[in-house]
Design a protein around this motif. Structure first.
Motif, PDB file in Angstrom:
ATOM      1  N   MET A 127      11.109 -31.872  90.438  1.00 46.98           N
ATOM      2  CA  MET A 127      10.478 -30.586  90.141  1.00 46.98           C
ATOM      3  C   MET A 127      10.604 -30.238  88.656  1.00 46.98           C
ATOM      4  SD  MET A 127       8.981 -29.634  92.813  1.00 46.98           S
ATOM      5  CE  MET A 127       8.973 -29.817  94.596  1.00 46.98           C
ATOM      6  N   ASN A 128      11.741 -30.541  88.062  1.00 48.56           N
ATOM      7  CA  ASN A 128      11.894 -30.325  86.614  1.00 48.56           C
ATOM      8  C   ASN A 128      10.899 -31.165  85.835  1.00 48.56           C
ATOM      9  OD1 ASN A 128      13.913 -28.420  86.790  1.00 48.56           O
ATOM     10  ND2 ASN A 128      15.580 -29.905  86.657  1.00 48.56           N
ATOM     11  N   ASN A 129      10.693 -32.405  86.288  1.00 48.19           N
ATOM     12  CA  ASN A 129       9.718 -33.277  85.622  1.00 48.19           C
ATOM     13  C   ASN A 129       8.306 -32.711  85.734  1.00 48.19           C
ATOM     14  OD1 ASN A 129      11.698 -35.073  84.828  1.00 48.19           O
ATOM     15  ND2 ASN A 129      11.359 -36.504  86.512  1.00 48.19           N
ATOM     16  N   PHE A 130       7.980 -32.157  86.907  1.00 50.15           N
ATOM     17  CA  PHE A 130       6.667 -31.534  87.063  1.00 50.15           C
ATOM     18  C   PHE A 130       6.530 -30.318  86.139  1.00 50.15           C
ATOM     19  CE2 PHE A 130       6.069 -33.360  91.568  1.00 50.15           C
ATOM     20  CZ  PHE A 130       5.218 -34.342  91.096  1.00 50.15           C
ATOM     21  N   ASN A 131       7.627 -29.589  85.960  1.00 52.43           N
ATOM     22  CA  ASN A 131       7.597 -28.464  85.020  1.00 52.43           C
ATOM     23  C   ASN A 131       7.255 -28.935  83.613  1.00 52.43           C
ATOM     24  OD1 ASN A 131       8.293 -26.642  87.023  1.00 52.43           O
ATOM     25  ND2 ASN A 131      10.483 -26.711  86.560  1.00 52.43           N
ATOM     26  N   ILE A 132       7.817 -30.086  83.247  1.00 52.57           N
ATOM     27  CA  ILE A 132       7.534 -30.661  81.918  1.00 52.57           C
ATOM     28  C   ILE A 132       6.064 -31.031  81.808  1.00 52.57           C
ATOM     29  CG2 ILE A 132       8.008 -32.627  80.397  1.00 52.57           C
ATOM     30  CD1 ILE A 132      10.876 -32.629  81.570  1.00 52.57           C
ATOM     31  N   VAL A 133       5.525 -31.643  82.865  1.00 57.19           N
ATOM     32  CA  VAL A 133       4.105 -32.024  82.872  1.00 57.19           C
ATOM     33  C   VAL A 133       3.232 -30.779  82.718  1.00 57.19           C
ATOM     34  CG1 VAL A 133       2.232 -32.975  84.276  1.00 57.19           C
ATOM     35  CG2 VAL A 133       4.457 -34.108  84.245  1.00 57.19           C
ATOM     36  N   GLU A 134       3.549 -29.724  83.450  1.00 58.43           N
ATOM     37  CA  GLU A 134       2.723 -28.516  83.392  1.00 58.43           C
ATOM     38  C   GLU A 134       2.814 -27.843  82.021  1.00 58.43           C
ATOM     39  OE1 GLU A 134       4.095 -26.427  86.878  1.00 58.43           O
ATOM     40  OE2 GLU A 134       2.437 -27.215  88.083  1.00 58.43           O
ATOM     41  N   ARG A 135       3.995 -27.892  81.393  1.00 58.38           N
ATOM     42  CA  ARG A 135       4.104 -27.352  80.036  1.00 58.38           C
ATOM     43  C   ARG A 135       3.262 -28.164  79.058  1.00 58.38           C
ATOM     44  NH1 ARG A 135       9.663 -26.449  81.341  1.00 58.38           N
ATOM     45  NH2 ARG A 135      10.282 -28.367  80.286  1.00 58.38           N
ATOM     46  N   LYS A 136       3.267 -29.489  79.248  1.00 55.73           N
ATOM     47  CA  LYS A 136       2.470 -30.354  78.385  1.00 55.73           C
ATOM     48  C   LYS A 136       0.982 -30.084  78.581  1.00 55.73           C
ATOM     49  CE  LYS A 136       2.187 -33.789  75.432  1.00 55.73           C
ATOM     50  NZ  LYS A 136       2.731 -33.697  74.066  1.00 55.73           N
ATOM     51  N   ILE A 137       0.571 -29.844  79.826  1.00 54.87           N
ATOM     52  CA  ILE A 137      -0.832 -29.519  80.107  1.00 54.87           C
ATOM     53  C   ILE A 137      -1.227 -28.241  79.370  1.00 54.87           C
ATOM     54  CG2 ILE A 137      -2.394 -28.684  81.921  1.00 54.87           C
ATOM     55  CD1 ILE A 137      -0.941 -30.630  83.842  1.00 54.87           C
ATOM     56  N   THR A 138      -0.347 -27.238  79.395  1.00 52.23           N
ATOM     57  CA  THR A 138      -0.625 -25.985  78.699  1.00 52.23           C
ATOM     58  C   THR A 138      -0.742 -26.198  77.196  1.00 52.23           C
ATOM     59  OG1 THR A 138       0.555 -24.744  80.407  1.00 52.23           O
ATOM     60  CG2 THR A 138       0.207 -23.637  78.300  1.00 52.23           C
ATOM     61  N   GLU A 139       0.157 -27.019  76.650  1.00 49.86           N
ATOM     62  CA  GLU A 139       0.116 -27.297  75.210  1.00 49.86           C
ATOM     63  C   GLU A 139      -1.191 -27.972  74.816  1.00 49.86           C
ATOM     64  OE1 GLU A 139       3.495 -29.666  74.297  1.00 49.86           O
ATOM     65  OE2 GLU A 139       4.947 -28.135  74.938  1.00 49.86           O
ATOM     66  N   VAL A 140      -1.571 -28.994  75.577  1.00 48.54           N
ATOM     67  CA  VAL A 140      -2.796 -29.731  75.246  1.00 48.54           C
ATOM     68  C   VAL A 140      -4.015 -28.839  75.445  1.00 48.54           C
ATOM     69  CG1 VAL A 140      -4.261 -31.684  75.907  1.00 48.54           C
ATOM     70  CG2 VAL A 140      -1.787 -31.978  75.768  1.00 48.54           C
ATOM     71  N   ALA A 141      -4.000 -28.021  76.496  1.00 50.31           N
ATOM     72  CA  ALA A 141      -5.131 -27.122  76.763  1.00 50.31           C
ATOM     73  C   ALA A 141      -5.316 -26.146  75.610  1.00 50.31           C
ATOM     74  CB  ALA A 141      -4.917 -26.379  78.071  1.00 50.31           C
ATOM     75  N   GLU A 142      -4.205 -25.586  75.137  1.00 48.55           N
ATOM     76  CA  GLU A 142      -4.289 -24.633  74.030  1.00 48.55           C
ATOM     77  C   GLU A 142      -4.737 -25.321  72.742  1.00 48.55           C
ATOM     78  OE1 GLU A 142      -0.407 -22.971  73.914  1.00 48.55           O
ATOM     79  OE2 GLU A 142      -0.775 -21.573  75.570  1.00 48.55           O
ATOM     80  N   LYS A 143      -4.297 -26.551  72.569  1.00 48.30           N
ATOM     81  CA  LYS A 143      -4.620 -27.282  71.348  1.00 48.30           C
ATOM     82  C   LYS A 143      -6.065 -27.758  71.339  1.00 48.30           C
ATOM     83  CE  LYS A 143      -2.303 -31.041  70.801  1.00 48.30           C
ATOM     84  NZ  LYS A 143      -1.149 -31.922  70.498  1.00 48.30           N
ATOM     85  N   ASP A 144      -6.520 -28.213  72.470  1.00 47.71           N
ATOM     86  CA  ASP A 144      -7.851 -28.838  72.527  1.00 47.71           C
ATOM     87  C   ASP A 144      -8.908 -27.963  73.189  1.00 47.71           C
ATOM     88  OD1 ASP A 144      -6.514 -30.947  71.455  1.00 47.71           O
ATOM     89  OD2 ASP A 144      -6.793 -32.292  73.148  1.00 47.71           O
TER      90      ASP A 144
END
Length: 483
Positions: free
Chosen positions: A395-412
């Motif tokens: 679940m912690n790993n999924f949290n990391i994935v979702e944070r990365k998705i948010t970062e990329v979404a905001e960036k791109d």
């Protein structure tokens, strides 16, 4: 009929008492029956109200329509039933079904009843379960009394499902009631009594005379219940699930080779559906959870070096989903969504391990599109390990994935990713007509954006497709020259 309990006067909407007054004027015995009585006793609200009278329902219903300004008046002559809508001050719009008391008999190969005029007792005894076989008179003389010939109120308080008559008789008359038993258990969190469960097990094959459409309606109601596994497990234990959905029961059990076994995929699936249901009411996401491992029995392999594998079960599962949708008579509109969830349900897992690249996240966002949040809900529900440490780590790993998705979404600006140009733009820019070349160029452009080779904007995409087209033309000319 004796009055077992008496409801408080304000337990019912005022319009029902007005209907009782109409019944008194025509000297018509009039009763509130069915699921509405059950819901009142459980302090639940409902807009569907069943009224049963001793007499002819159509003239009585016409009087109600006229005096209470009813609308959408429909007569079902074969079943001596009338349906209409009434607008109320305290309960909004209610759907009223008025039926004449009847008794029923059935042919062995059909669930369609042969009906004739009956008494109150006849009518209540033909109901599916005791909790649905109570009545409340609306006439002034016994108004608000609870008539309970089969101890439905007692079963309601004990949270037990029993049939008014012997269960073999009730289920033989209408085998769909076995599906309803599983559904009510799931919806109300009630237990089936032993005789009812035994009868369902011995009569499971009789469900075959019920149309797939009716079975499907009840099945989807089980899936929509707070804890679907309750109803699903009843269907499985009684053998009914095998009759209506053999692809599911094929997942049951654990096979052992060289002392190595895989988990029981059916039990795992039921757990996934329940976990997902805690976070989503979307019925088709729940169906995706039900089908996410549906192809594991077809792809199951054992090797001494790798143990049990299920390679490609996501791809095979998408094909099997279409067959199941057709078999269950489900609407085909949600099928692509369900297939997407099945195909991608393992995709976020590798991203949760090690370093996550922007391009890998972009590709997941592109493939999942606007359904990415649903996909992540399914992935989280798919974690059913009994090891708390392992669950916490995943679940912690999924949290990391979702944070990365948010970062990329905001960036791109790719939260709902769409290519910067479409096929029409490509055809216009290159002077091409619709065809295979346009599709090839479009896929190359999309991949270039996702992999970060070109920025996410229209000008860069147009420059890229022009360059790509020139390269394709040069390559084609070179190939011709060599000949």
């Amino acid at each position: 009929m004796s009055c077992k309990e008496k409801l408080p006067y304000n337990a019912l909407p005022d319009i029902l008492y007005r209907i009782g007054d109409i019944a008194d004027r025509s000297d018509t015995p009039c009763y509130l029956v069915g699921g509405y009585v059950r819901d009142v006793l459980m302090r639940k609200t409902s807009q569907d109200i069943d009224i049963m009278i001793i007499g002819e329902p159509v003239p009585f219903a016409k009087t109600i329509k006229q005096e209470l300004k009813g609308r959408n008046f429909v007569v079902f002559e074969r079943f001596r039933t009338v349906r209409l809508e009434l607008e109320t001050h305290d309960s909004g719009t209610i759907l009223l079904e008025i039926v004449g008391a009847r008794k029923e008999s059935y042919n062995a190969d059909s669930r369609k009843p042969i009906t004739e005029i009956g008494s109150l007792e006849d009518d209540l005894s033909r109901r599916d379960f005791s909790i649905n076989a109570m009545a409340v008179p609306l006439n002034q003389e016994n108004r608000n009394c609870l008539i309970d010939l089969f101890d439905g109120y007692g079963d309601l308080r004990k949270k037990i499902l029993k049939t008014p008559l012997e269960p073999e008789k009730t289920f033989s008359d209408d085998p769909l009631r076995m599906m309803r038993a599983a559904r009510f258990s799931s919806q109300l969190d009630f237990q089936l009594d032993r005789k009812t469960m035994t009868a369902m097990s011995s009569m499971a094959e009789r469900i075959r005379i019920v149309s797939k459409e009716r079975v499907s309606v009840e099945f989807l109601k089980i899936i929509a219940s707070p804890k679907p596994s309750v109803g699903l497990m009843i269907l499985y234990k009684t053998g009914i699930l095998h009759e209506i959905f053999p692809e599911l029961t094929a997942m049951a059990g654990v096979e052992q080779v060289d002392g190595l076994g895989h988990k029981d995929t059916l039990l795992h699936t039921f757990q996934v559906v329940d976990k997902l249901s805690e976070n989503s009411d979307n019925p088709w996401l729940r169906i995706a959870a039900l089908l996410h491992d549906i192809a594991k029995p077809l792809t199951k392999r054992f090797s001494k070096s790798s143990g049990w594998t299920f390679h490609g079960h996501e791809v095979v599962g998408t094909k099997l989903a279409r067959k199941i949708f057709n078999s269950m008579r489900w609407p085909l509109e949600p099928l692509p969504y369900v297939q997407k969830m099945i195909r991608l349900h393992h995709r976020p897992i590798p991203l949760s391990k090690g370093e996550i690249t922007d391009s890998a996240v972009r590709r997941l966002m592109y493939e999942a599109g606007e359904d990415l949040d649903d996909l992540m809900k399914l992935c989280r529900a798919d974690v059913t390990s009994k090891n708390p440490g392992k669950v916490k780590r995943i679940m912690n790993n999924f949290n990391i994935v979702e944070r990365k998705i948010t970062e990329v979404a905001e960036k791109d600006l790719l939260a709902k990713w769409r290519p910067p140009i479409d096929g029409c733009d490509i055809m216009k820019a290159l002077g091409l007509s619709e065809g295979r070349i346009v599709g090839i160029i479009k896929k190359k452009m999309e991949a270039a954006v996702i992999e970060g080779e070109i920025p996410y904007n229209r000008e860069a995409a147009l420059d890229y497709i022009k360059k790509t087209y020139r390269e394709m033309q040069n390559s084609q000319q070179a190939a011709i020259s060599k000949k």
